[in-house]
Scaffold this active site. Structure first.
Site, PDB file in Angstrom:
ATOM      1  N   ASP A  83      -2.782   5.169  32.976  1.00  0.00           N
ATOM      2  CA  ASP A  83      -3.101   5.835  34.041  1.00  0.00           C
ATOM      3  C   ASP A  83      -5.023   6.380  33.856  1.00  0.00           C
ATOM      4  O   ASP A  83      -4.922   7.158  33.021  1.00  0.00           O
ATOM      5  CB  ASP A  83      -2.137   6.937  33.206  1.00  0.00           C
ATOM      6  N   GLY A 193      -0.836  18.559  38.459  1.00  0.00           N
ATOM      7  CA  GLY A 193      -0.003  19.180  37.823  1.00  0.00           C
ATOM      8  C   GLY A 193       0.827  20.495  38.793  1.00  0.00           C
ATOM      9  O   GLY A 193       1.404  19.001  39.388  1.00  0.00           O
ATOM     10  N   HIS A 226      -0.178   9.236  43.714  1.00  0.00           N
ATOM     11  CA  HIS A 226      -0.201  10.137  42.343  1.00  0.00           C
ATOM     12  C   HIS A 226       0.015  11.475  42.360  1.00  0.00           C
ATOM     13  O   HIS A 226       0.329  11.893  43.614  1.00  0.00           O
ATOM     14  CB  HIS A 226      -1.590  10.079  41.765  1.00  0.00           C
ATOM     15  N   GLY A 227       0.480  12.531  41.464  1.00  0.00           N
ATOM     16  CA  GLY A 227       0.707  13.648  42.287  1.00  0.00           C
ATOM     17  C   GLY A 227       1.957  14.316  42.623  1.00  0.00           C
ATOM     18  O   GLY A 227       1.973  14.950  43.415  1.00  0.00           O
ATOM     19  N   SER A 228       2.882  13.392  42.424  1.00  0.00           N
ATOM     20  CA  SER A 228       4.121  12.976  43.336  1.00  0.00           C
ATOM     21  C   SER A 228       5.566  13.673  42.399  1.00  0.00           C
ATOM     22  O   SER A 228       6.661  13.524  42.695  1.00  0.00           O
ATOM     23  CB  SER A 228       4.362  11.723  43.631  1.00  0.00           C
TER      24      SER A 228
HETATM   25 ZN   LIG Z   1      -2.436  10.287  39.067  1.00  0.00          ZN
END
Ligand SMILES: [Zn+2]
Length: 340
Positions: A83, A193, A226-228
């Site tokens: 990642d 986050g 991402h960030g999901s």
């Molecule tokens: Zn990411």
């Protein structure tokens, strides 16, 4: 079966109209939770580790834990993915450690903080693609910059600044063609986050229209969200009930991810939700039975809590029921595929 190249899983997901959760790991219990969920739901698996995770575990522990997962679950295809690789060298070192897929995040410079220009992004991504494909390894690139910072990686963009760095659908075709990436991470207003949105997100901040537009132009492009994480309110409430101090925040609703999956999203990164599930379970054990001190008494429930999230996402994203259908392909076989 040996670890499989991630491209195999993405192609199968595209052919059959589903998405794959990519879960981040840092320890044995997290890997066990994912594999228990995959076994229960017959799901193909993407496990990923960030630079921070590799540092925390030490590559050797991680490599052997992944080999153990492959040995214990021979019927489940598993891809091991890096990642947010920050440089060519980081990606190559992951490949040496048995990763079957790498992300080169050329949207940021090698420091992992400063937004890079398109020329740099194309050049470093292409360099990684050439070296990785020669070994049959899958590559994910990123166009546009994601919000937030995680494990020290990220430009920390928020609000209007983040909106300036969304993926430009006009550049997507050029980027994919120039680099040859197998998968494209897109910036659509999400961030890493637990604090993604200060209220339930609308289309003004969660720009699903960017995904729809890219899919219209590049119907064969495997996109990555991402960030999901969904940031479930019940898990946050449980953490705070048992002594936590999490501030109000909202994530990406699972229905929005499902809309993405209907429009070319094949990989969905999920980390925060698992962290919340683990922390909620441990806090509950500590609060309700403070006399306990055997780590198994709280790491066991933590593993169960994470497994429940993994099962839920595997079903919601549609990967459940597909593990048995995938014909395992080795990285060696992929070398010939890329040479064509
Ligand atoms: Zn990411």
């Amino acid at each position: 079966m040996p670890l499989v190249p991630m491209r195999t899983l993405l192609d199968h997901a595209a052919e059959n109209g589903y998405g794959l959760a990519a879960f981040n790991v840092n320890n044995m219990e997290q890997i066990q939770a994912i594999m228990l969920a995959a076994k229960e739901t017959d799901s193909p698996v993407i496990i990923q580790a960030s630079r921070g995770a590799r540092k925390y575990t030490n590559d050797a522990y991680l490599r052997h834990l992944m080999l153990a997962a492959a040995e214990l679950y021979p019927a489940i295809p598993i891809a091991m993915h890096l990642d947010h690789g920050n440089s060519f060298d980081t990606c190559m070192s992951a490949i040496e450690q048995n990763f079957t897929s790498v992300m080169i995040d050329g949207s940021l410079q090698e420091d992992g903080k400063s937004p890079a220009d398109l020329a740099y992004n194309v050049a470093v991504t292409k360099k990684v693609v050439d070296a990785a494909h020669a070994r049959g390894i899958t590559v994910e690139g990123e166009l546009g910059c994601l919000g937030g910072i995680e494990d020290g990686h990220g430009a920390g963009l928020t609000g209007d600044e983040a909106m300036k760095h969304l993926t430009d659908p006009n550049q997507a075709g050029e980027f994919v063609a120039a680099t040859g990436v197998d998968a494209l991470a897109v910036a659509i207003g999400t961030s890493h986050g637990a604090y993604k949105f200060s209220k339930p997100p609308t289309g003004a901040v969660l720009r699903m229209d960017v995904i729809l537009e890219i899919h219209k132009r590049l119907p064969n492009c495997h996109m990555v969200m991402h960030g999901s994480s969904a940031v479930p309110q019940d898990l946050k409430a449980k953490i705070n009930q048992f002594g936590g101090k999490l501030k109000p925040s909202w994530g990406v609703p699972v229905e929005e991810v499902q809309l993405g999956i209907r429009n070319g999203v094949r990989k969905i990164n999920v980390d925060t939700d698992n962290r919340l599930a683990i922390t909620a379970a441990i806090r509950e054990v500590f609060a309700v039975t403070p006399e306990k001190f055997d780590p198994r008494d709280y790491l066991g429930p933590a593993r169960e809590g994470m497994k429940a999230i993994c099962v839920d996402r595997m079903v919601a994203f549609g990967q459940a029921g597909h593990a048995g259908q995938i014909k395992p392909v080795t990285c060696k076989q992929m070398i010939a595929f890329y040479a064509k």
